[in-house]
Write a protein that holds these residues in place. Sequence first.
Motif: not given
Length: 270
Positions: A119, A151, A215, A218, A248
């Motif tokens: 990340v 985060m 994102w 998650y 990714k």
Amino acid sequence: MSLITRFSSLQKIFVSKHLFMISSLLFIALMPSKALAANLQPDDFVGISFWLISMALMAATVFFLWETQSVTAKWKTSLVVSALVTFIAAVHYFYMRDVWVQTGTSPTVFRYIDWLLTVPLLMIEFYLILRAIGAASAGIFWRLLIGTLVMLIPGYLAEAGYINITIGFVIGMLGWAYILWEIFAGEAGKAAKNKASDAVKYAYNAMRWIVTIGWSIYPIGYVLGYMLGAASPEALNIVYNLADLVNKVAFGLLIWYAATSESDKERTMN
Ligand SMILES: *C/C=C(C)/C=C/C=C(C)/C=C/C1=C(C)CCCC1(C)C
């Protein structure tokens, strides 16, 4: 062409730095625990998804490294970082697959170690593409890096049982919000808006939507799986695996698009 020159150009291809680098990486990546993988059952779709994604990540690594040859010098770093992300993730996927195949449980520790490495690298990509167009400051680099740590670390501490689940979630969300603020409204967002060419703008814009939508999988997984216990480990892992492919590989492809478009433009201008 004489036999000798033909041979030496052939040799150049085979001993080129790139091929050497790529094959050694793949060799290392392929090493983990072949014996465990042999237990993959035909109805284990989560295990199969781990397998498929690890192959996609390896293929993406080869592609990004290979493509460093076709871009101009200042774009090479961006492609190498894309390759590092997919390479690090591929190795983790081999281990995660084995945890899953052997135990049927979520490979949480490996996921977080993977996130902790990949990340920040993904965030550095924003800085690198802005730097390639001469619009980046060190502040952007540090703010994005700090945002990722704020985060991820509380998220892990909470999942591992060191801090309260809700506190870990709230601090993690603040870190994510800080990242989003920087890439949309902060110095990075402004630099992209005012100084970037069309191709860089397109890539930058798509990349920040990946950070927003891609994102979100998650934290949603954290809430459904960990806070509420409402999602099965099977569902969570399949969704995480598919999300990683977008976050990714597709992310890296956007950088590749910006890098190759800009390199072509620079070449035709010269
Ligand atoms: C390739 C892997 C990626 C892009 C992983 C991203 C992970 C996150 C965006 C995690 C976010 C979290 C929060 C926003 C709140 C706290 C819990 C986390 C760590 C799951």
